[in-house]
Enzyme design. Structure first.
Site, PDB file in Angstrom:
ATOM      1  N   ASP A 171     -42.383  24.141  28.782  1.00 62.33           N
ATOM      2  CA  ASP A 171     -43.401  23.126  28.982  1.00 62.33           C
ATOM      3  C   ASP A 171     -44.430  23.537  30.040  1.00 62.33           C
ATOM      4  O   ASP A 171     -44.101  23.617  31.217  1.00 62.33           O
ATOM      5  CB  ASP A 171     -42.682  21.841  29.396  1.00 62.33           C
ATOM      6  CG  ASP A 171     -43.612  20.718  29.754  1.00 62.33           C
ATOM      7  OD1 ASP A 171     -44.748  20.721  29.260  1.00 62.33           O
ATOM      8  OD2 ASP A 171     -43.200  19.829  30.521  1.00 62.33           O
ATOM      9  N   ASP A 227     -51.418  22.022  27.200  1.00 64.70           N
ATOM     10  CA  ASP A 227     -50.067  21.543  27.464  1.00 64.70           C
ATOM     11  C   ASP A 227     -49.160  21.713  26.250  1.00 64.70           C
ATOM     12  O   ASP A 227     -49.278  20.998  25.264  1.00 64.70           O
ATOM     13  CB  ASP A 227     -50.128  20.066  27.866  1.00 64.70           C
ATOM     14  CG  ASP A 227     -48.771  19.486  28.199  1.00 64.70           C
ATOM     15  OD1 ASP A 227     -47.827  20.270  28.428  1.00 64.70           O
ATOM     16  OD2 ASP A 227     -48.644  18.253  28.238  1.00 64.70           O
TER      17      ASP A 227
END
Length: 416
Positions: free
Chosen positions: A90, A273
């Site tokens: 992430d 992201d």
């Protein structure tokens, strides 16, 4: 100089570490299929966000992490001998955490949990930690142990072990924990994130990593550590400086459709992201885009679109440092499996006047033939800057992305 940089990346690609990623069904998809999404969003209005609060050294705020849309996982191991875990890789957070055998939440019982007693290299700090999320928090304690990722051995790595997790979200998750890849400024104070540790220990030939997110259903996606394989992208990489080294944040010029600017007029910020599936932005601009693509609010709390529109709607173009990055309708409109029995797939609530009761407004249901949804969503959190967008997997599947920590920049090129 440009060719020297390209040749350097090619040479270093021979030393890079490739981590295969698996695309999983997101919690949003699972809840929708079980007809629980609308109920869940109603009960947890802060799911997409993060409540404001004072910052503490033991607390790491994860404002963009909502669990609902995490979609790509890889396998790492912790301890000696290794204990395996499926984690989300992430770029929107910085910490590594997994469940512990001491966790009392039901969510932990359904996932692999780390057992410190079985690791000869485990060290406990005795320091409590708390990762704050919009829907709750992961509370636990800080520890240190050997972390293995793609054959690399990261010794004495700080990581979190959960004692309590927000079960409503993580109980049905297809991952055990999260491994953050953002800048250290987002991590728990006094700790070093995994990627920084790998670099500091001399395990990587170059201070960068890259993501290739495949359009295939499950397999084919890759995280590259320490180099770039040019076979995964077309043409040259376009480099963009990071504007604020916390998130992987860059300055954008505009967002346009059919040659007309529809958002980011005069410039804005964009965050790349991998832990977000969708494209998120300020409410006013998102509602305008939903209107332009004919999306209507559905019972599931999402915006439904007629699937036939995929063939007629134009690209939405994100312009970054003068380079256009088109996102076609086939990317920003996603197909979803039908919901359960409570509501028809893609059900849209249309206001209509009726004479059958004293109320001036009733709702009629209109169902599309197939369930298709807009991939644009309102940001329900305060992100840095007056207008900030999050470019999630919808964008990153189209554009191979290099996250260059050594030069604080991002490289983008069409994915192969």
């Amino acid at each position: 100089m440009k060719w020297l940089g390209v040749l350097g990346l090619v040479a270093l690609s021979e030393c890079l570490v490739m981590i295969p990623l698996t695309r999983i069904k997101s919690l949003r998809e699972s809840l929708r299929e079980r007809d629980l999404l609308a109920e869940y969003l109603e009960q947890h209005p802060a799911t997409r966000g993060h409540p404001e609060g004072s910052w503490e050294p033991r607390v790491a705020d994860e404002p963009m992490r909502n669990y609902l849309d995490l979609a790509y996982v890889g396998t790492i191991s912790i301890g000696t001998p290794p204990q395996d875990f499926r984690v989300v890789l992430d770029t929107g957070s910085a910490d590594l955490w997994v469940p512990s055998i001491y966790c009392s939440s039901q969510a932990c019982a359904k996932h692999r949990a780390f057992n410190p007693l079985r690791s000869s290299t485990f060290l406990v700090s005795g320091r409590p930690i708390s990762l704050e999320y919009g829907s709750g928090k992961m509370s636990g304690f800080l520890a240190y142990d050997t972390v293995r990722i793609g054959g690399l051995v990261d010794t004495a790595q700080a990581f979190g072990l959960s004692l309590e997790e927000p079960g409503a979200l993580t109980e049905d998750a297809a991952f055990d924990g999260i491994l953050g890849l953002s800048f250290p400024g987002l991590s728990i104070q006094g700790t070093t994130p995994v990627f920084d540790s790998l670099w500091a220990q001399g395990l990587l030939p170059q201070n960068l990593f890259a993501f290739y997110l495949s359009t295939k259903e499950e397999q084919g996606s890759v995280l590259m550590l320490g180099g770039v394989d040019p076979a995964y992208h077309h043409g040259d990489l376009h480099w963009v400086p990071v504007s604020k080294p916390l998130y992987w944040q860059v300055a954008m010029d505009s967002i346009s459709m059919d040659g007309q600017v529809i958002a980011c007029d005069g410039g804005c910020q964009g965050i790349l992201d991998t832990g977000t599936s969708l494209l998120t932005g300020p409410r006013t601009h998102i509602l305008n885009i939903q209107r332009l693509i004919g999306a209507q609010p559905s019972q599931g709390g999402e915006y439904a679109v007629d699937c036939k529109a995929v063939g007629t709607l134009p690209d939405i173009v994100f312009t970054i440092q003068g380079t256009r990055y088109p996102v076609p309708a086939s990317a920003y409109i996603r197909k979803g499996k039908p919901a359960g029995t409570k509501a028809a797939a893609g059900a849209v609530m249309i206001p209509a006047t009726t004479q059958e009761s004293g109320s001036a407004l009733h709702w009629l249901r209109r169902s599309y033939a197939h369930a298709c949804y807009s991939s644009f969503e309102e940001s329900a959190v305060h992100l840095p800057g007056p207008e900030t967008w999050v470019l999630g997997d919808v964008f990153l599947r189209l554009y191979f992305t290099v996250f260059d920590r050594g030069n604080s920049r991002v490289g983008l090129a069409p994915a192969a």
